[in-house]
Design a protein around this motif. Structure first.
Motif, PDB file in Angstrom:
ATOM      1  N   PRO A 245      20.851 -31.440  -8.561  1.00 40.84           N
ATOM      2  CA  PRO A 245      20.098 -30.427  -7.810  1.00 40.84           C
ATOM      3  C   PRO A 245      19.057 -29.726  -8.676  1.00 40.84           C
ATOM      4  O   PRO A 245      19.330 -29.341  -9.814  1.00 40.84           O
ATOM      5  N   GLY A 246      17.862 -29.616  -8.140  1.00 42.93           N
ATOM      6  CA  GLY A 246      16.797 -28.912  -8.833  1.00 42.93           C
ATOM      7  C   GLY A 246      16.019 -29.737  -9.831  1.00 42.93           C
ATOM      8  O   GLY A 246      15.083 -29.229 -10.459  1.00 42.93           O
ATOM      9  N   LYS A 247      16.391 -31.019  -9.987  1.00 41.12           N
ATOM     10  CA  LYS A 247      15.697 -31.872 -10.940  1.00 41.12           C
ATOM     11  C   LYS A 247      15.168 -33.114 -10.252  1.00 41.12           C
ATOM     12  O   LYS A 247      15.616 -33.497  -9.173  1.00 41.12           O
ATOM     13  N   ARG A 248      14.200 -33.755 -10.901  1.00 43.11           N
ATOM     14  CA  ARG A 248      13.634 -34.986 -10.360  1.00 43.11           C
ATOM     15  C   ARG A 248      14.597 -36.150 -10.563  1.00 43.11           C
ATOM     16  O   ARG A 248      15.537 -36.081 -11.349  1.00 43.11           O
TER      17      ARG A 248
ATOM     18  N   GLU B 299      28.047 -34.852 -17.825  1.00 40.98           N
ATOM     19  CA  GLU B 299      26.594 -34.943 -17.687  1.00 40.98           C
ATOM     20  C   GLU B 299      26.155 -36.116 -16.808  1.00 40.98           C
ATOM     21  O   GLU B 299      24.993 -36.201 -16.422  1.00 40.98           O
ATOM     22  N   ASP B 300      27.080 -37.003 -16.490  1.00 41.42           N
ATOM     23  CA  ASP B 300      26.777 -38.114 -15.587  1.00 41.42           C
ATOM     24  C   ASP B 300      26.929 -37.711 -14.122  1.00 41.42           C
ATOM     25  O   ASP B 300      26.628 -38.511 -13.229  1.00 41.42           O
ATOM     26  N   THR B 301      27.398 -36.516 -13.865  1.00 38.13           N
ATOM     27  CA  THR B 301      27.527 -36.043 -12.494  1.00 38.13           C
ATOM     28  C   THR B 301      26.164 -35.959 -11.830  1.00 38.13           C
ATOM     29  O   THR B 301      25.245 -35.327 -12.353  1.00 38.13           O
ATOM     30  N   ALA B 302      26.034 -36.628 -10.686  1.00 38.37           N
ATOM     31  CA  ALA B 302      24.746 -36.684  -9.989  1.00 38.37           C
ATOM     32  C   ALA B 302      24.926 -37.472  -8.699  1.00 38.37           C
ATOM     33  O   ALA B 302      25.960 -38.099  -8.479  1.00 38.37           O
ATOM     34  N   VAL B 303      23.893 -37.446  -7.871  1.00 36.51           N
ATOM     35  CA  VAL B 303      23.795 -38.387  -6.758  1.00 36.51           C
ATOM     36  C   VAL B 303      23.079 -39.621  -7.298  1.00 36.51           C
ATOM     37  O   VAL B 303      22.001 -39.506  -7.891  1.00 36.51           O
TER      38      VAL B 303
END
Length: 120
Positions: A41-44, A89-93
């Motif tokens: 969230p909030g990043k490209r 740090e790998d948490t993401a969509v």
């Protein structure tokens, strides 16, 4: 036109492993280079890995080298992201993407994403 659908996301503990899948439909799958991106969230979107049309070439973001592996099965119209030694740090969509040009800076087709959460 290519439709992409990701699956395999979920909650995993730090140090754990997970494999994401992406199935393609529509145009001829082997005509397309494939890639995985991720976004918090909030990043490209952040590039993760790419694989050429035939699967003979791959390249990775420095942050995931040695831990994540991209592969594809052109007989099944599938691309995979095998993830190990995961950290928070790998948490993401995570999104898969397709383009006719390998190592493209922009990809024409995107899936809807699958959430990966790395947490104890």
């Amino acid at each position: 036109q290519v439709k992409l659908v990701e699956s395999g996301g979920g909650l995993v503990q730090p140090g754990g492993s997970l494999t994401l899948s992406c199935v393609a439909s529509g145009d001829t799958f082997s005509d397309y280079a494939m890639a995985w991106f991720r976004q918090v969230p909030g990043k490209r979107h952040e590039f993760v890995a790419a694989i050429s049309q035939g699967g003979e070439s791959t390249f990775y973001a420095d942050s995931v080298k040695g831990r994540l592996t991209i592969s594809r099965d052109n007989t099944r119209n599938m691309v995979y992201l095998h993830m190990s030694s995961l950290n928070p740090e790998d948490t993401a969509v995570y999104y898969c993407a397709a383009d006719r040009v390998y190592a493209s800076y922009e990809y024409d087709y995107w899936g809807q994403g699958t959430q990966v959460t790395v947490s104890a």
